[in-house]
Design an enzyme around this catalytic site. Structure first.
Site, PDB file in Angstrom:
ATOM      1  N   MET A  80      83.314  17.513  56.696  1.00  0.00           N
ATOM      2  CA  MET A  80      83.817  18.848  56.370  1.00  0.00           C
ATOM      3  C   MET A  80      83.293  19.818  57.428  1.00  0.00           C
ATOM      4  O   MET A  80      82.085  19.875  57.687  1.00  0.00           O
ATOM      5  CB  MET A  80      83.326  19.313  54.995  1.00  0.00           C
ATOM      6  CG  MET A  80      83.804  18.502  53.804  1.00  0.00           C
ATOM      7  SD  MET A  80      85.593  18.328  53.614  1.00  0.00           S
ATOM      8  CE  MET A  80      86.170  20.023  53.661  1.00  0.00           C
ATOM      9  N   SER A  86      97.809  18.911  55.788  1.00  0.00           N
ATOM     10  CA  SER A  86      97.150  19.234  54.523  1.00  0.00           C
ATOM     11  C   SER A  86      98.156  19.813  53.536  1.00  0.00           C
ATOM     12  O   SER A  86      98.498  20.996  53.567  1.00  0.00           O
ATOM     13  CB  SER A  86      96.031  20.243  54.784  1.00  0.00           C
ATOM     14  OG  SER A  86      95.340  20.482  53.583  1.00  0.00           O
ATOM     15  N   GLY A 103      86.868  23.213  49.513  1.00  0.00           N
ATOM     16  CA  GLY A 103      87.458  23.877  48.356  1.00  0.00           C
ATOM     17  C   GLY A 103      88.114  25.210  48.646  1.00  0.00           C
ATOM     18  O   GLY A 103      88.876  25.707  47.828  1.00  0.00           O
ATOM     19  N   MET A 139      90.894  18.519  43.468  1.00  0.00           N
ATOM     20  CA  MET A 139      89.698  19.320  43.178  1.00  0.00           C
ATOM     21  C   MET A 139      89.553  19.516  41.672  1.00  0.00           C
ATOM     22  O   MET A 139      90.560  19.602  40.961  1.00  0.00           O
ATOM     23  CB  MET A 139      89.805  20.682  43.856  1.00  0.00           C
ATOM     24  CG  MET A 139      90.272  20.627  45.309  1.00  0.00           C
ATOM     25  SD  MET A 139      90.185  22.240  46.065  1.00  0.00           S
ATOM     26  CE  MET A 139      91.130  21.976  47.567  1.00  0.00           C
ATOM     27  N   HIS A 188      91.893  13.029  49.258  1.00  0.00           N
ATOM     28  CA  HIS A 188      90.530  13.559  49.407  1.00  0.00           C
ATOM     29  C   HIS A 188      90.070  14.060  48.041  1.00  0.00           C
ATOM     30  O   HIS A 188      90.528  15.105  47.575  1.00  0.00           O
ATOM     31  CB  HIS A 188      90.557  14.700  50.446  1.00  0.00           C
ATOM     32  CG  HIS A 188      89.273  15.439  50.593  1.00  0.00           C
ATOM     33  ND1 HIS A 188      89.197  16.652  51.238  1.00  0.00           N
ATOM     34  CD2 HIS A 188      88.003  15.143  50.207  1.00  0.00           C
ATOM     35  CE1 HIS A 188      87.948  17.075  51.234  1.00  0.00           C
ATOM     36  NE2 HIS A 188      87.209  16.188  50.606  1.00  0.00           N
ATOM     37  N   ASP A 226      87.867  17.807  58.445  1.00  0.00           N
ATOM     38  CA  ASP A 226      88.623  18.586  57.461  1.00  0.00           C
ATOM     39  C   ASP A 226      88.129  20.028  57.430  1.00  0.00           C
ATOM     40  O   ASP A 226      86.954  20.288  57.196  1.00  0.00           O
ATOM     41  CB  ASP A 226      88.462  17.937  56.076  1.00  0.00           C
ATOM     42  CG  ASP A 226      89.408  18.537  55.058  1.00  0.00           C
ATOM     43  OD1 ASP A 226      90.288  19.331  55.450  1.00  0.00           O
ATOM     44  OD2 ASP A 226      89.274  18.208  53.861  1.00  0.00           O
ATOM     45  N   GLY A 227      89.051  20.952  57.658  1.00  0.00           N
ATOM     46  CA  GLY A 227      88.752  22.380  57.582  1.00  0.00           C
ATOM     47  C   GLY A 227      88.530  22.999  58.948  1.00  0.00           C
ATOM     48  O   GLY A 227      88.017  22.354  59.862  1.00  0.00           O
ATOM     49  N   GLY A 228      88.955  24.250  59.078  1.00  0.00           N
ATOM     50  CA  GLY A 228      88.664  25.009  60.296  1.00  0.00           C
ATOM     51  C   GLY A 228      89.362  24.541  61.555  1.00  0.00           C
ATOM     52  O   GLY A 228      88.963  24.908  62.657  1.00  0.00           O
ATOM     53  N   ASP A 274      94.678  16.928  48.781  1.00  0.00           N
ATOM     54  CA  ASP A 274      93.410  17.440  48.235  1.00  0.00           C
ATOM     55  C   ASP A 274      93.395  17.474  46.715  1.00  0.00           C
ATOM     56  O   ASP A 274      94.265  18.089  46.084  1.00  0.00           O
ATOM     57  CB  ASP A 274      93.175  18.868  48.744  1.00  0.00           C
ATOM     58  CG  ASP A 274      92.624  18.894  50.155  1.00  0.00           C
ATOM     59  OD1 ASP A 274      91.754  18.049  50.468  1.00  0.00           O
ATOM     60  OD2 ASP A 274      93.043  19.762  50.935  1.00  0.00           O
ATOM     61  N   HIS A 314      97.510  14.651  54.062  1.00  0.00           N
ATOM     62  CA  HIS A 314      96.189  14.842  53.448  1.00  0.00           C
ATOM     63  C   HIS A 314      96.397  15.491  52.085  1.00  0.00           C
ATOM     64  O   HIS A 314      97.007  16.550  51.980  1.00  0.00           O
ATOM     65  CB  HIS A 314      95.363  15.745  54.373  1.00  0.00           C
ATOM     66  CG  HIS A 314      93.966  15.974  53.926  1.00  0.00           C
ATOM     67  ND1 HIS A 314      92.925  15.129  54.292  1.00  0.00           N
ATOM     68  CD2 HIS A 314      93.411  16.949  53.160  1.00  0.00           C
ATOM     69  CE1 HIS A 314      91.803  15.586  53.768  1.00  0.00           C
ATOM     70  NE2 HIS A 314      92.058  16.685  53.085  1.00  0.00           N
ATOM     71  N   GLY A 360      91.335  28.242  54.736  1.00  0.00           N
ATOM     72  CA  GLY A 360      91.342  29.348  55.689  1.00  0.00           C
ATOM     73  C   GLY A 360      89.974  29.826  56.148  1.00  0.00           C
ATOM     74  O   GLY A 360      89.837  30.950  56.615  1.00  0.00           O
ATOM     75  N   MET A 371      87.631  15.777  45.707  1.00  0.00           N
ATOM     76  CA  MET A 371      86.481  16.689  45.625  1.00  0.00           C
ATOM     77  C   MET A 371      86.125  16.827  44.153  1.00  0.00           C
ATOM     78  O   MET A 371      86.483  17.802  43.484  1.00  0.00           O
ATOM     79  CB  MET A 371      86.854  18.042  46.245  1.00  0.00           C
ATOM     80  CG  MET A 371      86.936  17.992  47.767  1.00  0.00           C
ATOM     81  SD  MET A 371      87.770  19.416  48.477  1.00  0.00           S
ATOM     82  CE  MET A 371      89.439  18.784  48.551  1.00  0.00           C
TER      83      MET A 371
END
Ligand code: DX5
Ligand code: ZN
Length: 220
Positions: free
Chosen positions: A133, A4, A138, A33, A62, A170-172, A31, A29, A141, A64
């Site tokens: 997700m 990312s 957006g 936004m 990606h 995506d995420g976590g 991002d 990846h 962490g 958003m």
């Protein structure tokens, strides 16, 4: 594993790209936004173009954005290998998929944590990737939303007849959650602040290797 880029150090981008290449990362990846669909701003096409000029690693964008359609072409021109956009966005989903495919670029649909998987039904024969997700998009962490694991399993079952569709999360992603996600059926994990970009003395190269080892040994 997909790195990312928004989690990286902008002043060390060249070195980090080199380490990611050495680590044989599967994808990058990227991002994007708009400060409205999600609260913050992200990366931009000129940056994608600059990165594309420096690396052969496939880049997944990606988006958003409330209105992704207007920006898709800019990111394709800049070198996107895959464009993924949110199924919750306000534009015509089928038309946007068609446009991306007409440019010979792969296409993905992204779902926020509360969006029903059935929303994908009309588009399954058209897409290359589904991105779930595991956090609210957006904000970097965040901790994984626990329902994510059930959603990955459900999606994996749902896609049994579509073996070519890649399931990306995506995420976590952390050393603890990554093997569980893979066990549930994920193919590609977005690696950010919880793994390869976590503040740590070690190099990105070693952090990629370490995560790969953790996933492999947990699944063995
Ligand atoms: C979040 C971004 C992610 C980001 C996740 O909206 O789309 O790509 O890297 O952040 P971490 O890795 O910190 O969970
Ligand atoms: Zn993302």
């Amino acid at each position: 594993m997909s790195a990312s880029l928004i989690c990286g150090d902008p002043l060390k981008l060249t070195e980090e790209l080199d380490e990611l290449r050495k680590a044989e990362i599967d994808a990058l990846h990227f991002d994007v936004m708009d400060g409205h669909f999600v609260p913050r701003l992200g990366l931009y096409p000129e940056m994608l173009k600059a990165i594309k000029g420096q690396t052969d690693i496939p880049i997944d964008v990606h988006l958003m954005l409330d209105h992704p359609t207007a920006y898709v072409e800019k990111f394709i021109e800049a070198g996107a290998d895959l464009v993924a956009f949110h199924i919750e966005s306000d534009d015509d989903i089928a038309e946007t998929i068609k446009f991306i495919k007409s440019k010979n670029v792969k296409v993905g649909l992204v779902l926020k944590p509360d969006t029903p998987l059935d929303m994908l039904n009309p588009f399954l024969s058209e897409i290359d990737l589904v991105m779930l997700m595991a956090i609210q998009p957006g904000i970097l962490g965040q901790k994984v939303i626990p329902e994510t694991f059930f959603r990955i399993s459900d999606l994996s079952k749902k896609l049994e007849d579509y073996p070519n569709i890649v399931i990306e999360i995506d995420g976590g992603v952390t050393p603890e959650t990554a093997p569980k996600m893979v066990k549930c059926g994920a193919h590609l994990l977005v690696c950010g602040t919880g793994t390869i970009y976590r503040p740590h003395e070690d190099t990105i190269l070693n952090k990629v290797k370490e995560l790969r080892k953790i996933i492999d040994t947990t699944l063995a």
